[in-house]
Design an enzyme around this catalytic site. Structure first.
Site, short mmCIF file in Angstrom:
data_model
loop_
_atom_site.label_atom_id
_atom_site.label_comp_id
_atom_site.label_asym_id
_atom_site.label_seq_id
_atom_site.Cartn_x
_atom_site.Cartn_y
_atom_site.Cartn_z
N ASP A 205 42.61 38.78 28.43
CA ASP A 205 43.96 38.82 28.98
C ASP A 205 44.39 40.25 28.69
OD1 ASP A 205 46.77 38.96 29.20
OD2 ASP A 205 46.84 36.79 29.17
N HIS A 206 44.38 41.08 29.71
CA HIS A 206 44.51 42.51 29.41
C HIS A 206 45.86 42.86 28.79
CE1 HIS A 206 46.57 42.76 33.32
NE2 HIS A 206 47.06 43.90 32.90
N HIS A 268 49.44 36.09 31.00
CA HIS A 268 50.16 37.18 30.35
C HIS A 268 51.49 36.73 29.72
CE1 HIS A 268 47.14 39.21 32.51
NE2 HIS A 268 47.79 39.37 33.65
C1 BG6 Z 1 47.01 40.98 36.81
C2 BG6 Z 1 47.52 40.27 38.02
O1 BG6 Z 1 46.46 40.07 35.89
O2 BG6 Z 1 48.06 41.69 36.18
C3 BG6 Z 1 48.19 41.24 38.97
O3 BG6 Z 1 46.46 39.61 38.68
C4 BG6 Z 1 49.22 42.07 38.26
O4 BG6 Z 1 48.77 40.55 40.08
C5 BG6 Z 1 48.66 42.69 36.99
O5 BG6 Z 1 49.65 43.09 39.14
C6 BG6 Z 1 49.74 43.36 36.18
O6 BG6 Z 1 49.17 44.08 35.14
P1 BG6 Z 1 49.88 45.38 34.57
O7 BG6 Z 1 49.03 45.79 33.43
O8 BG6 Z 1 49.91 46.38 35.69
O9 BG6 Z 1 51.26 44.96 34.17
#
Ligand code: BG6
Length: 520
Positions: A205-206, A268
């Site tokens: 989960d980045h 997230h």
């Molecule tokens: C991803 C989603 O997991 O997270 C995307 O699939 C989203 O739709 C993205 O844009 C958002 O990540 P960050 O790091 O740009 O907030």
């Protein structure tokens, strides 16, 4: 002109915990789906940054596995060209890249073809320095989720999985989405566990790799002044906003089959919620942290459909402009069904029904094509007693609030009331902490930290099986309630707004409002 300061060594005052890089042993990193977007935009840029900073063990060997025939040199050239397009990496440092590139190889194979895995096995054993890797491997599944189980099984058949004996450290990173509902996530867990025990699985989960998200634990439990207030006696409610300015861009087919609840909320946003609401863990050990996070999710009872419909909002963006740029209505975006009922915005009021939080609502909202690109957590405290100022100033007397800006312009802002100088008046003031001002340090990209942790076998910043399943339980209930709802169409919201009116009404019914999104 002042010279640009290079990132300083660890600040003298800093108290270093386990230095992650030191624990990462040299390993083979095998990327399945090596010619895809994720490899180009995230994985290889992260490896390059780590290598450039000397944080990746030098003997690390990287293998790209994909269907198209390619030589090692062609593969490296493609990665290099893609690297040049990545904003936070540009310009590419030639020497650092060449050093890494010399240890990148390509293996041609189908994800479902045993011959490809045999070639991989052969390559893993024959590249220069292979003996140093001692069977240590990190497999990165940057593929469609339907292949997760397939690849894991083939790795096992080829003798490349951890096996039951332990010893060799072979690990598997899987990207999101992890299932599309509870049943499919459980099925996926079963399929992966056939060859990879839970302790060798790293579910990405980045958001957990973001510095500011990691800081939630440090901020809450590394200080003594916030935690006494962090409960139902002092907190009125909590808001979590993940707003995106972009629409669905080129990902219409994926997004239309997914929607905001599964794309952002299940993963997230529930991770952010868990970190904000969890109890102090018994230690900083991964298990202890996961245990506390999953307890938060378990403390959210599955609401009934009626409760969900009263406490949630979903909507789609219509036509409009953002910053002068014309935005197509969601239903006319490329590869989106013209009659789509997929939500591009969701807001949900949840209750964490435990001793600490009982009665404190958590309002979550996320959406595409909104006014701002911002992720923020707002802890809104109860109002002061109205005996003095509140009696006169009423709503003008702002609440104390802690605004935790996850991105961009990362920081933490404390809102309080102060006397207006020269007048017998009281007004809102702010104490600001900004990462950019406080620390002259590079804020690493999420994937850098996550890759390093997976190499070191530290799963703290990855999601555990039970967390994922608990989050699906809630999102399944949400989607089931929506599915049975009789309304003909979803509300539309204007691109460049902060969502539909219904989202404001959700809080207004409770006498509350979304905190304004600041530009700092
Ligand atoms: C991803 C989603 O997991 O997270 C995307 O699939 C989203 O739709 C993205 O844009 C958002 O990540 P960050 O790091 O740009 O907030």
């Amino acid at each position: 002109m002042n010279p640009v300061p290079s990132p300083p060594p660890l600040d003298v005052e800093a108290c270093a915990l386990a230095p992650v890089a030191a624990k990462a042993a040299p390993s083979a990193i095998v990327i399945f789906g090596a010619t895809g977007d994720l490899t180009h935009r995230k994985i290889v840029p992260a490896l390059y940054q780590l290598a450039k900073q000397g944080r990746l063990p030098e003997e690390t060997a990287v293998f790209g596995y994909a269907r198209r025939p390619k030589s090692d040199l062609e593969f490296r050239a493609g990665l290099r060209a893609a690297l040049e397009q990545v904003a936070h990496v540009r310009p590419v440092h030639a020497e650092a890249w060449e050093k890494l590139a010399a240890r990148i190889w390509y293996v041609q194979g189908d994800l479902d073809d045993p011959a490809g895995y045999a070639r991989l096995r052969e390559r893993l054993a024959s590249v220069p320095g292979a003996a140093l890797l001692e069977d240590r491997a990190l497999y990165y599944l940057a593929t469609a989720p339907s292949f997760f189980g397939v690849v894991a099984d083939h790795l096992a058949t080829a003798g490349l999985a951890p096996g039951n004996q332990g010893g060799a450290s072979r690990r598997l990173i899987v990207e999101k989405p992890f299932g599309e509902d509870l049943a499919s996530a459980q099925e996926l867990n079963r399929a992966l566990h056939r060859a990879f025990p839970e302790e060798t699985l790293f579910r990405i989960d980045h958001y957990l790799g973001k510095e500011t998200v990691q800081n939630l634990l440090y901020f809450r439990f590394g200080n003594s002044i916030y935690e006494p207030l962090w409960n139902r006696r002092y907190v009125d409610h909590v808001q979590i906003t993940v707003a995106e300015r972009l629409g669905v861009e080129t990902r219409g087919d994926y997004y239309d089959a997914t929607g905001a609840a599964r794309d952002m909320l299940q993963n997230h946003m529930f991770q952010l919620l868990s970190l904000v609401a969890m109890e102090p863990p018994a230690s900083l050990d991964a298990h202890a942290i996961h245990d506390e996070k999953v307890k938060v999710l378990r403390s959210i009872p599955t609401p009934s459909s009626e409760e969900i419909l009263a406490a949630s909002v979903r909507a789609q963006y219509g036509a409009g402009t953002i910053g002068g740029r014309a935005i197509l209505p969601y239903r006319r975006e490329p590869r989106v069904q013209p009659s789509s009922r997929t939500e591009t915005f969701v807001a949900w009021k949840l209750e964490v029904d435990n001793w600490r939080w009982s009665g404190v609502p958590f309002y979550l909202r996320t959406g595409k094509a909104l006014a701002r690109q911002v992720t923020e957590i707002n802890i809104v405290f109860r109002p002061p007693p109205s005996v003095l100022f509140a009696a006169v100033c009423g709503a003008k007397l702002g609440r104390n609030g802690l605004r935790i800006r996850i991105q961009p312009n990362e920081g933490i802002h404390l809102q309080f009331n102060a006397k207006t100088p020269g007048l017998p008046a009281i007004q809102r003031a702010d104490l600001h902490f900004r990462y950019g001002e406080e620390f002259a340090r590079y804020l690493p990209e999420a994937y850098e930290r996550l890759l390093l942790d997976a190499l070191a076998g530290d799963s703290t910043l990855f999601t555990r099986r039970d967390e994922v399943e608990e989050a699906w339980r809630l999102v399944d209930a949400l989607r089931a309630a929506w599915k049975n709802e009789s309304r003909a169409d979803l509300p539309l919201y204007e691109p460049g707004s902060m969502g539909p009116e219904e989202s404001d009404a959700l809080l207004a019914r409770d006498g509350r409002e979304w905190q304004p999104v600041h530009y700092d």
